[in-house]
Design a protein around this motif. Structure first.
Motif, PDB file in Angstrom:
ATOM      1  N   GLU A   7      -3.037 -48.620 -12.083  1.00 36.80           N
ATOM      2  CA  GLU A   7      -4.363 -48.202 -11.614  1.00 36.80           C
ATOM      3  C   GLU A   7      -5.358 -48.034 -12.750  1.00 36.80           C
ATOM      4  OE1 GLU A   7      -4.441 -44.993  -8.827  1.00 36.80           O
ATOM      5  OE2 GLU A   7      -2.716 -45.781  -7.757  1.00 36.80           O
ATOM      6  N   THR A   8      -4.888 -47.635 -13.927  1.00 37.47           N
ATOM      7  CA  THR A   8      -5.781 -47.477 -15.075  1.00 37.47           C
ATOM      8  C   THR A   8      -6.365 -48.821 -15.466  1.00 37.47           C
ATOM      9  OG1 THR A   8      -4.442 -45.639 -15.852  1.00 37.47           O
ATOM     10  CG2 THR A   8      -5.941 -46.638 -17.441  1.00 37.47           C
ATOM     11  N   SER A  11      -8.862 -50.032 -12.765  1.00 36.93           N
ATOM     12  CA  SER A  11     -10.145 -49.340 -12.734  1.00 36.93           C
ATOM     13  C   SER A  11     -11.098 -49.843 -13.820  1.00 36.93           C
ATOM     14  CB  SER A  11      -9.953 -47.830 -12.867  1.00 36.93           C
ATOM     15  OG  SER A  11      -9.513 -47.506 -14.162  1.00 36.93           O
ATOM     16  N   LYS A  12     -10.568 -50.339 -14.908  1.00 38.97           N
ATOM     17  CA  LYS A  12     -11.413 -50.743 -16.033  1.00 38.97           C
ATOM     18  C   LYS A  12     -11.700 -52.241 -16.080  1.00 38.97           C
ATOM     19  CE  LYS A  12      -9.729 -46.959 -18.839  1.00 38.97           C
ATOM     20  NZ  LYS A  12      -8.954 -46.571 -20.012  1.00 38.97           N
ATOM     21  N   ASN A  14     -13.184 -55.884 -15.638  1.00 39.44           N
ATOM     22  CA  ASN A  14     -14.490 -56.494 -15.383  1.00 39.44           C
ATOM     23  C   ASN A  14     -14.259 -57.782 -14.606  1.00 39.44           C
ATOM     24  OD1 ASN A  14     -16.138 -54.605 -16.776  1.00 39.44           O
ATOM     25  ND2 ASN A  14     -15.462 -55.494 -18.695  1.00 39.44           N
ATOM     26  N   GLU A  30     -17.803 -53.525  -2.173  1.00 42.66           N
ATOM     27  CA  GLU A  30     -17.417 -52.239  -1.580  1.00 42.66           C
ATOM     28  C   GLU A  30     -15.897 -52.096  -1.545  1.00 42.66           C
ATOM     29  OE1 GLU A  30     -19.227 -52.213   2.288  1.00 42.66           O
ATOM     30  OE2 GLU A  30     -21.232 -51.778   1.489  1.00 42.66           O
ATOM     31  N   ARG A  33     -14.478 -51.526  -5.050  1.00 42.06           N
ATOM     32  CA  ARG A  33     -14.722 -50.129  -5.452  1.00 42.06           C
ATOM     33  C   ARG A  33     -13.775 -49.182  -4.714  1.00 42.06           C
ATOM     34  NH1 ARG A  33     -16.896 -51.281 -10.065  1.00 42.06           N
ATOM     35  NH2 ARG A  33     -19.018 -52.060 -10.000  1.00 42.06           N
ATOM     36  N   GLY A  36     -10.489 -48.823  -6.292  1.00 41.37           N
ATOM     37  CA  GLY A  36     -10.472 -48.213  -7.615  1.00 41.37           C
ATOM     38  C   GLY A  36     -11.058 -49.008  -8.753  1.00 41.37           C
ATOM     39  N   VAL A  37     -11.639 -50.156  -8.478  1.00 43.59           N
ATOM     40  CA  VAL A  37     -12.279 -50.932  -9.549  1.00 43.59           C
ATOM     41  C   VAL A  37     -13.571 -50.231  -9.932  1.00 43.59           C
ATOM     42  CG1 VAL A  37     -13.345 -53.120 -10.182  1.00 43.59           C
ATOM     43  CG2 VAL A  37     -11.261 -53.108  -8.805  1.00 43.59           C
ATOM     44  N   SER A  38     -13.640 -49.775 -11.171  1.00 42.66           N
ATOM     45  CA  SER A  38     -14.861 -49.114 -11.633  1.00 42.66           C
ATOM     46  C   SER A  38     -15.521 -49.875 -12.773  1.00 42.66           C
ATOM     47  CB  SER A  38     -14.565 -47.679 -12.066  1.00 42.66           C
ATOM     48  OG  SER A  38     -13.660 -47.672 -13.153  1.00 42.66           O
ATOM     49  N   GLY A  39     -14.914 -50.972 -13.191  1.00 46.07           N
ATOM     50  CA  GLY A  39     -15.498 -51.800 -14.233  1.00 46.07           C
ATOM     51  C   GLY A  39     -16.684 -52.579 -13.689  1.00 46.07           C
TER      52      GLY A  39
END
Length: 92
Positions: A7-8, A11-12, A14, A30, A33, A36-39
């Protein structure tokens, strides 16, 4: 094919996302996100723009997602350009 299970890392990551239909792009972003994709997610809507990105941008990309049928070509053209690039050849 690489499957991201950490997951780490997920999340990062791109992402470069090629899709011509705005409604589908919005839903996919959507959904990414939500898992958990936050990049960064670069949204492109034509093969020409995607190939331009491959040729001219130096970015830390971890994943390409592409529609198949686009107004100016097929997504496979973009993916082939990515695979022929020394910078992006290992990006799934």
């Amino acid at each position: 094919m690489a499957i991201v299970t950490d997951e780490t890392k997920l999340s990062k990551i791109n992402i470069v996302y090629l899709e011509d239909m705005p409604e589908i792009r919005k839903k996919m972003v959507e959904d990414l996100r939500a898992i958990g994709v936050s990049g960064g997610i670069l949204e492109l809507d034509t093969v020409a723009k995607a190939i331009e990105f491959i040729k001219n941008k130096k970015a830390n990309v971890g994943l390409f997602i592409s529609d198949w049928n686009l107004p100016d070509g097929e997504g496979i053209e973009f993916l082939k350009a990515a695979k022929s690039s020394t910078l992006y050849k290992n990006v799934p």
